[in-house]
Scaffold this motif. Structure first.
Motif, PDB file in Angstrom:
ATOM      1  N   MET A   1     -51.675   8.750 -22.329  1.00 24.83           N
ATOM      2  CA  MET A   1     -51.668  10.460 -23.038  1.00 24.83           C
ATOM      3  C   MET A   1     -50.382  10.124 -22.349  1.00 24.83           C
ATOM      4  O   MET A   1     -49.756   9.362 -21.479  1.00 24.83           O
ATOM      5  CB  MET A   1     -52.571  11.321 -22.214  1.00 24.83           C
ATOM      6  N   ASN A   2     -49.491  11.516 -22.492  1.00 28.00           N
ATOM      7  CA  ASN A   2     -48.161  12.238 -22.747  1.00 28.00           C
ATOM      8  C   ASN A   2     -48.861  13.359 -21.445  1.00 28.00           C
ATOM      9  O   ASN A   2     -49.430  13.791 -21.253  1.00 28.00           O
ATOM     10  CB  ASN A   2     -47.231  12.274 -23.945  1.00 28.00           C
ATOM     11  N   GLY A   3     -46.868  13.281 -21.117  1.00 29.06           N
ATOM     12  CA  GLY A   3     -47.344  14.907 -20.011  1.00 29.06           C
ATOM     13  C   GLY A   3     -47.623  15.717 -20.100  1.00 29.06           C
ATOM     14  O   GLY A   3     -48.353  16.565 -19.448  1.00 29.06           O
ATOM     15  N   GLU A   4     -47.196  16.120 -21.454  1.00 33.27           N
ATOM     16  CA  GLU A   4     -48.102  17.617 -22.185  1.00 33.27           C
ATOM     17  C   GLU A   4     -49.467  17.567 -21.978  1.00 33.27           C
ATOM     18  O   GLU A   4     -50.188  18.417 -22.019  1.00 33.27           O
ATOM     19  CB  GLU A   4     -46.959  18.455 -23.385  1.00 33.27           C
ATOM     20  N   GLU A   5     -49.963  16.385 -23.073  1.00 37.87           N
ATOM     21  CA  GLU A   5     -51.436  17.070 -22.310  1.00 37.87           C
ATOM     22  C   GLU A   5     -52.118  16.469 -21.482  1.00 37.87           C
ATOM     23  O   GLU A   5     -53.427  17.291 -21.445  1.00 37.87           O
ATOM     24  CB  GLU A   5     -52.153  15.157 -23.566  1.00 37.87           C
ATOM     25  N   LEU A   6     -51.521  16.162 -20.840  1.00 37.11           N
ATOM     26  CA  LEU A   6     -51.855  15.461 -19.132  1.00 37.11           C
ATOM     27  C   LEU A   6     -51.685  16.984 -18.379  1.00 37.11           C
ATOM     28  O   LEU A   6     -53.149  17.242 -17.259  1.00 37.11           O
ATOM     29  CB  LEU A   6     -51.256  15.060 -18.125  1.00 37.11           C
ATOM     30  N   HIS A   7     -51.055  17.666 -19.012  1.00 37.47           N
ATOM     31  CA  HIS A   7     -50.455  19.068 -17.773  1.00 37.47           C
ATOM     32  C   HIS A   7     -51.713  20.032 -19.150  1.00 37.47           C
ATOM     33  O   HIS A   7     -52.291  21.064 -17.834  1.00 37.47           O
ATOM     34  CB  HIS A   7     -49.789  19.861 -17.623  1.00 37.47           C
ATOM     35  N   THR A   8     -51.801  19.538 -19.726  1.00 33.87           N
ATOM     36  CA  THR A   8     -53.245  20.906 -20.094  1.00 33.87           C
ATOM     37  C   THR A   8     -54.690  20.469 -20.743  1.00 33.87           C
ATOM     38  O   THR A   8     -54.958  21.459 -20.940  1.00 33.87           O
ATOM     39  CB  THR A   8     -52.518  21.594 -22.316  1.00 33.87           C
ATOM     40  N   MET A   9     -55.238  19.392 -20.368  1.00 34.16           N
ATOM     41  CA  MET A   9     -56.335  19.170 -20.128  1.00 34.16           C
ATOM     42  C   MET A   9     -56.727  19.928 -19.236  1.00 34.16           C
ATOM     43  O   MET A   9     -56.265  20.545 -18.542  1.00 34.16           O
ATOM     44  CB  MET A   9     -56.520  17.688 -19.571  1.00 34.16           C
TER      45      MET A   9
END
Length: 152
Positions: A5-13
């Protein structure tokens, strides 16, 4: 299986809550404490154990009460007894010890299962890895998930 996953996906999970032995400090699972000799690792492991078996906060963190299995591969009984007295440990039937001066001559999976069979095992301490051979370290790694299941 790997998950990317990318950083944005990790941040919003949505965060999954991890089960903890000591809130916000020690998760259920495998944790390795490493530091130079004579820096207090054994004392700290005994203090963590004391908090778990007596259900008392550690460093102002809440603790989940349970059984502890402490495997001493180098220290003699008298040395552990001395350290327990230094931290004002109250004797407890929830604290279990195995002393083995010849390294890892035991089946750890069997020992953990024995303690956990009728108990609420929360922590297994293996003190110290210095006497464990490379082959035995690989056995430990291979069994870590099984032990985590026992501890859960």
């Amino acid at each position: 299986m790997n998950e990317y996953m990318n950083g944005e996906e990790l941040h919003t999970m949505i965060n999954e809550k991890q089960d903890m032995v000591i809130d916000d400090l020690l998760p259920i699972g495998v944790v390795l404490f490493g530091a130079p000799e004579k820096t207090g690792k054994t004392f700290f492991a005994l203090q963590i154990s004391d908090a778990i078996v007596h259900n008392k906060p550690l460093l102002n963190f809440n603790v989940s009460k349970g059984e502890v299995l402490y495997i001493a591969l180098e220290d003699l009984k008298g040395s552990i007894q001395y350290r327990l007295k230094k931290i004002c440990f109250e004797p407890s039937k929830h604290m279990h010890f195995i002393f083995s001066s010849d390294g890892l001559s035991m089946n750890l999976t069997e020992e953990i299962a024995k303690i956990n069979k009728h108990n609420n095992l929360k922590l297994v301490v293996i003190d110290t890895l210095a006497k464990i051979s490379r082959a035995e370290v690989n056995i430990i790694k291979a069994n870590m998930m099984r032990w985590q299941i026992f501890i859960n």
